[in-house]
Motif scaffolding. Structure first.
Motif, PDB file in Angstrom:
ATOM      1  N   SER A  22      57.705  34.872  38.480  1.00 23.33           N
ATOM      2  CA  SER A  22      58.146  33.670  39.028  1.00 23.33           C
ATOM      3  C   SER A  22      58.570  33.321  40.756  1.00 23.33           C
ATOM      4  N   ARG A  42      56.964  27.100  43.419  1.00 23.12           N
ATOM      5  CA  ARG A  42      57.471  28.263  42.524  1.00 23.12           C
ATOM      6  C   ARG A  42      56.177  28.535  41.592  1.00 23.12           C
ATOM      7  N   HIS A  77      55.373  30.186  37.769  1.00 22.39           N
ATOM      8  CA  HIS A  77      55.247  31.202  36.795  1.00 22.39           C
ATOM      9  C   HIS A  77      54.041  31.817  36.461  1.00 22.39           C
ATOM     10  N   ARG A 108      56.923  33.289  29.936  1.00 27.13           N
ATOM     11  CA  ARG A 108      57.972  32.152  31.266  1.00 27.13           C
ATOM     12  C   ARG A 108      58.715  30.954  30.031  1.00 27.13           C
TER      13      ARG A 108
END
Length: 527
Positions: A60, A67, A69, A73
């Motif tokens: 991430s 941000r 991912h 996740r």
């Protein structure tokens, strides 16, 4: 990064794990010119025969308010839409100023083909459970700060019917579809008041092969048509909870309310208690010196919200926790909890022999005392625990009533100069059930020492108990354990653990006699 190899052997009982196994896992964050790259991974030999993939890798990366991912996740938008369910895919979070945006897409379940041959050979259900490939996506829009925000989320997932070659025969598994809308908010006002609200609506189709809905257009049907294909196996649920809380430096008071319809479900979470309405009041207090702290909780909840069950079950929930520390070297912790369950008539009246009426309570008291000298630190702790289940049903009283009383006195000393630690304890556990009284009386002794200029930490211990059943000797249990951790430099750690258990049962009433050995060898590297 952590690498562990595990060896296991047992005789006298069925094995409780594989003879040889390994786990490789890690978490790290790499930062390059303001770009943070946190990633995690996990591998295991259990991938060869596991219901869902165990080998995992995820990252991430973060740059300013962006941000991303990637890999395995988990995200949480709302408790009632997407809430921590792991997926394999991609996602993004954007938080420029007060604006909040998040989106994700990925696989939530991997297809598992039904193996009827293996099922017929293993009657203990220790075989892979059939499943369809399940893919889904979610979107969250919000505005605010951690102190005040409003989020609206949408989540949808669907099983791919073609991912399973043949319809499961032994296992009743159907391809489903789900779509839901969630609302989550946190508000702070009047300096000391906060309001948290989390609510959701979920449309869930249990079988996408079912006939289409041909009923008259209704608001619920129109809502379902907007987000998924309504079928006769489609149901619409709603749920929510709210918490109003007041908090200052010494006093706190929270009022919680929750309402969850029966069978509420979403493909974005693993499990949730449903068919429940609850109200809870939680006061708390601590004095200025923080030497006295108390927190209580009292509430009431019930099921049968749609009045379709034969009976309604009411639960009275209460707890009390108190910590008193007049001086840093001594104090006492007290806790009490009481949970009552009763039933009221629903579609059918209840007789005294079928009515559920149970009360569970527990009392725990833990006084402690520490005596510190220049060369050593001595600590005494006593634990008293009384747990009781009372079944007030006339038919079940003699079968389900149970009382467990645990008394444990422990002592530990640490010698500052030599780095030696010694701990010892004596205990007695008495359990009373309908078939008789079981008692376990014994003690533990442990020793720890730092060697090689504190680079090697070693510990060993022994636990021995004598067991009785219905007043007669029922054998004994001996457990030996040792663990060693060696630091090689600032980043490398080597570890070795061993646990050996010898259980000698004379009557076999509680369990069988067995020998069990568990050995773990590990290495970790700290970035």
């Amino acid at each position: 990064m952590d690498i562990r190899g595990i060896g296991y052997a047992v005789s006298g009982i069925e094995p409780r794990r594989s003879p040889l196994s390994y786990i490789i896992s890690g978490n790290a964050t790499v930062t390059v010119k303001g770009l943070a790259l946190p990633f995690s991974f996990q591998f295991s030999e259990q991938q060869r025969d596991f219901r869902q993939p165990f080998n995992q890798f995820g990252v991430s990366p973060t740059y300013k308010w962006i941000r991303v991912h990637l890999g395995y996740r988990s995200l949480s938008y709302s408790r009632y839409t997407l809430d921590g369910h792991q997926f394999l895919g991609a996602g993004i979070d954007l938080t420029p100023g007060k604006f909040r945006f998040s989106a994700m897409w990925g696989r939530f379940l991997k297809a598992v083909q039904e193996d009827t041959t293996k099922q017929q050979q293993q009657h203990n259900n220790n075989f892979p459970y059939a499943a369809y490939d399940r893919y889904g996506y979610g979107i969250k829009l919000g505005y605010g700060t951690p102190a005040n925000f409003f989020d609206l989320s949408f989540f949808k997932a669907k099983d791919r019917e073609s991912s399973v070659r043949n319809n499961p025969v032994e296992q009743y598994v159907q391809p489903g579809e789900n779509a839901g809308i969630g609302l989550r908010t946190h508000l702070s006002f009047l300096k000391r008041l906060t309001l948290d609200v989390d609510a959701g609506v979920s449309a869930y189709t249990r079988d996408t092969r079912a006939d289409l809905v041909s009923a008259e257009e209704t608001p619920l049907v129109n809502f379902a048509k907007g987000i998924l294909t309504p079928r006769v196996s489609t149901s619409i649920y709603y749920a929510g909870d709210a918490t109003l809380q007041y908090r200052d430096r010494q006093f706190g008071l929270a009022l919680k309310y929750g309402y969850i319809l029966p069978d509420y479900k979403t493909m974005g979470m693993y499990y949730m208690q449903t068919d429940v309405e609850r109200v809870t009041l939680i006061p708390s207090f601590n004095n200025k010196k923080n030497t006295f702290q108390v927190r209580a909780s009292v509430g009431k909840e019930h099921d049968n919200l749609q009045r379709k069950k034969l009976a309604r079950t009411d639960r009275l929930v209460g707890s009390f926790n108190c910590n008193v520390s007049p001086k840093p070297h001594y104090g006492i912790s007290l806790s009490y909890s009481n949970y009552g369950i009763t039933q009221k008539p629903g579609l059918k009246s209840l007789s005294d022999t079928t009515r559920l009426d149970q009360v569970t309570h527990s009392i725990v008291a833990t006084p402690r005392y520490t005596w510190q000298r220049s060369s050593s630190i001595h600590t005494f702790v006593f634990v008293f625990c009384d747990q009781t289940l009372n079944d007030n049903n006339k038919l079940n009283t003699q079968h389900f009533n149970m009382t467990t009383v645990n008394n444990t006195l422990s002592y530990s000393v640490f010698l500052n100069g030599s780095g030696v630690g010694i701990n010892a304890s004596a205990y007695k556990v008495n359990t009373k059930v309908s078939v008789g009284v079981t008692t376990s009386t014994g003690g533990t002794l442990g020793l720890s020492k730092n060697l090689l200029k504190n680079r090697l930490s070693s510990a060993a211990g022994v636990n021995y108990s004598i067991n009785t059943f219905a007043g007669a000797n029922d054998g004994s249990t001996l457990q030996l354990n040792t663990n060693h951790v060696l630091a090689a430099g600032r980043r490398n750690r080597f570890r070795a653990d061993l646990v050996y258990t010898l259980n000698n049962s004379k009557s076999g009433a509680l369990n069988r006699s067995f020998h069990e050995l568990l050995v773990t060898i590990g290495y970790s590297y700290q970035f």
